[in-house]
Write a protein that holds these residues in place. Structure first.
Motif, short mmCIF file in Angstrom:
data_model
loop_
_atom_site.label_atom_id
_atom_site.label_comp_id
_atom_site.label_asym_id
_atom_site.label_seq_id
_atom_site.Cartn_x
_atom_site.Cartn_y
_atom_site.Cartn_z
N GLU A 93 34.34 41.21 38.18
CA GLU A 93 34.05 39.82 37.82
C GLU A 93 33.58 39.78 36.37
O GLU A 93 32.77 40.60 35.93
CB GLU A 93 32.98 39.24 38.74
N ALA A 94 34.12 38.84 35.61
CA ALA A 94 33.80 38.75 34.19
C ALA A 94 32.32 38.45 33.94
O ALA A 94 31.73 38.96 32.99
CB ALA A 94 34.67 37.68 33.53
N GLU A 95 31.72 37.67 34.83
CA GLU A 95 30.35 37.21 34.58
C GLU A 95 29.33 38.35 34.73
O GLU A 95 28.55 38.62 33.83
CB GLU A 95 30.01 36.06 35.54
N ASN A 96 29.36 39.02 35.87
CA ASN A 96 28.34 40.06 36.11
C ASN A 96 28.92 41.47 36.08
O ASN A 96 28.21 42.44 36.28
CB ASN A 96 27.63 39.83 37.45
N GLN A 97 30.25 41.56 35.86
CA GLN A 97 30.96 42.84 35.74
C GLN A 97 30.81 43.70 37.00
O GLN A 97 30.81 44.92 36.95
CB GLN A 97 30.49 43.59 34.49
N GLN A 98 30.73 43.02 38.13
CA GLN A 98 30.63 43.71 39.41
C GLN A 98 32.02 44.01 39.95
O GLN A 98 32.89 43.14 39.97
CB GLN A 98 29.86 42.85 40.42
N LEU A 99 32.23 45.24 40.41
CA LEU A 99 33.55 45.65 40.90
C LEU A 99 33.89 44.94 42.20
O LEU A 99 33.06 44.84 43.10
CB LEU A 99 33.59 47.16 41.14
N ILE A 100 35.16 44.48 42.28
CA ILE A 100 35.63 43.90 43.54
C ILE A 100 36.87 44.62 44.06
O ILE A 100 37.31 44.36 45.18
CB ILE A 100 35.93 42.40 43.38
N TYR A 101 37.44 45.49 43.23
CA TYR A 101 38.61 46.25 43.68
C TYR A 101 38.67 47.58 42.94
O TYR A 101 38.42 47.66 41.73
CB TYR A 101 39.91 45.47 43.43
N VAL A 102 39.00 48.64 43.68
CA VAL A 102 39.13 50.00 43.12
C VAL A 102 40.38 50.61 43.73
O VAL A 102 40.53 50.62 44.96
CB VAL A 102 37.90 50.87 43.48
#
Length: 376
Positions: free
Chosen positions: A35-44
């Motif tokens: 996610e651009a806002e918090n840079q949390q991974l959603i896919y690997v």
């Protein structure tokens, strides 16, 4: 895959993560989407799991900076994409993996950060810069090994016939000698002929009829090797197990793999003579799973990673590039065949073997792909 296709693949909100195309799991390069806002991974993807040696479940929810630390170059690229100044940026940089991961070394990598159709998402792709160099090196090594095998086969056959004649002539001469004391010299000829015959047989052995393939647990192989080495070096040597017990059974020749690993471990133990006397000698047997690997230009979904690591003085620099060549040995009195045979056995399993060595640490790395049992 083109940038446009990548963007279309990730069209939609972050909640669409479970429906991301499985096509990305087939790509050889590591890819994460966050996610651009918090840079949390959603896919690997699978290659990123392998590169970081952590499962997708444990990675998702981490931030990019949790993975690679405070990397100013990477952060600048992300901010430029987030601000819409560029749709994609490429840069070479050094990445450091997540603390606690097995792969904690600095990795020089080519990194791509790109925007997706959904502005809330950003994709990052990376691959080690030495990946192409390794592929080229593997190809050169494969060609060199094939040339060496052909040379040794031809040489062994050329030696074998006259050797039998020399031994037979020495035996006949021994019967005709009037003095028993002179037979000492014919015995030298006979014994040396037998030694050379044994050497020739060992050169030819790997190229004879292959053994039947079977499925087996690689850790049974390593336990056998461990017991054999410790039986010969019972004091001053510690052999550490670092096994991934979730590894599936591998298809291959059990005895060949035992011999290959034993040759490497035995060489390591012999090189650790000073450390054994001091009681600090250590050999580590480590197994891991590797995903989306390429071996000799062949792509495999999964492979077995096996490492034999010792804390000895390291391979002498003058022979480091030639240690798998026939008759090259770093030990006085060594035959120079142990590592050559190990390489031959591993290659017969469509795998590869490599060595990285420096004073205090030598790592022999074997990678063998998982293959299906062929129907008879």
């Amino acid at each position: 895959m083109s940038a446009g296709l990548l963007r279309n693949s990730f069209k939609g909100a972050a909640s669409a993560a479970p429906f991301f195309p499985t096509l990305l799991d087939q790509l050889p390069n590591a890819i994460v989407v966050f996610e651009a806002e918090n840079q949390q991974l959603i896919y690997v993807n699978a290659a990123a799991e392998s590169a970081l040696d952590l499962s997708r479940k444990s990675l998702e929810g981490q931030s990019v900076h949790d993975l690679f630390g405070s990397n100013e170059s990477l952060n600048h690229m992300i901010q430029e994409i987030k601000a819409g100044h560029f749709s994609a940026q490429r840069q070479e940089m050094v990445l450091h993996s997540l603390p606690g991961s097995i792969h904690q070394d600095a990795i020089p990598a080519h990194v791509v950060v790109a925007s997706l159709e959904d502005p809330a998402l950003i994709m990052m792709e990376w691959f080690p810069i030495d990946q192409q160099l390794r592929s080229e090196r593997d190809e050169r090594v494969s060609q060199q090994v094939e040339a060496n095998k052909q040379l040794m086969r031809n040489l062994a056959h050329e030696i074998k016939n006259p050797l039998g004649g020399i031994r037979g002539a020495a035996q006949l001469l021994e019967y005709e000698l009037p003095e028993k004391g002179l037979r000492e010299y014919t015995q030298v000829i006979i014994k040396e002929s037998d030694r050379l015959q044994d050497l020739v047989d060992r050169l030819l052995a790997p190229h004879r009829k292959p053994h039947a393939m079977e499925s087996f647990n690689v850790h049974e192989v390593l336990e056998r090797v461990r017991s054999l080495v410790l039986a010969e070096f019972p004091k001053g040597l510690k052999i550490i197990r670092s096994y991934d017990t979730s590894l599936p059974e591998i298809l291959g020749d059990r005895e060949q793999l035992i011999q290959a690993v034993l040759n490497i471990a035995h060489n390591a133990a012999q090189a650790l003579s000073s450390e054994i006397r001091e009681g600090i000698a250590q050999i580590e047997l480590k197994t891991r799973v590797a995903r989306s690997v390429t071996i000799s230009k062949q792509r495999y979904k999964m492979a077995m990673d096996l490492h034999v690591i010792d804390n000895g003085p390291g391979v002498a620099e003058d022979i480091r590039e030639r240690i798998f060549f026939p008759l090259v040995s770093g030990r006085e009195g060594g035959s120079g065949l142990g590592l050559t045979l190990a390489q031959t056995f591993v290659q017969q399993h469509q795998g590869f073997i490599a060595c990285e060595s420096s004073p205090g640490r030598t790592d022999f790395h074997i990678q063998i792909p998982y293959r299906r049992q062929e129907k008879s």
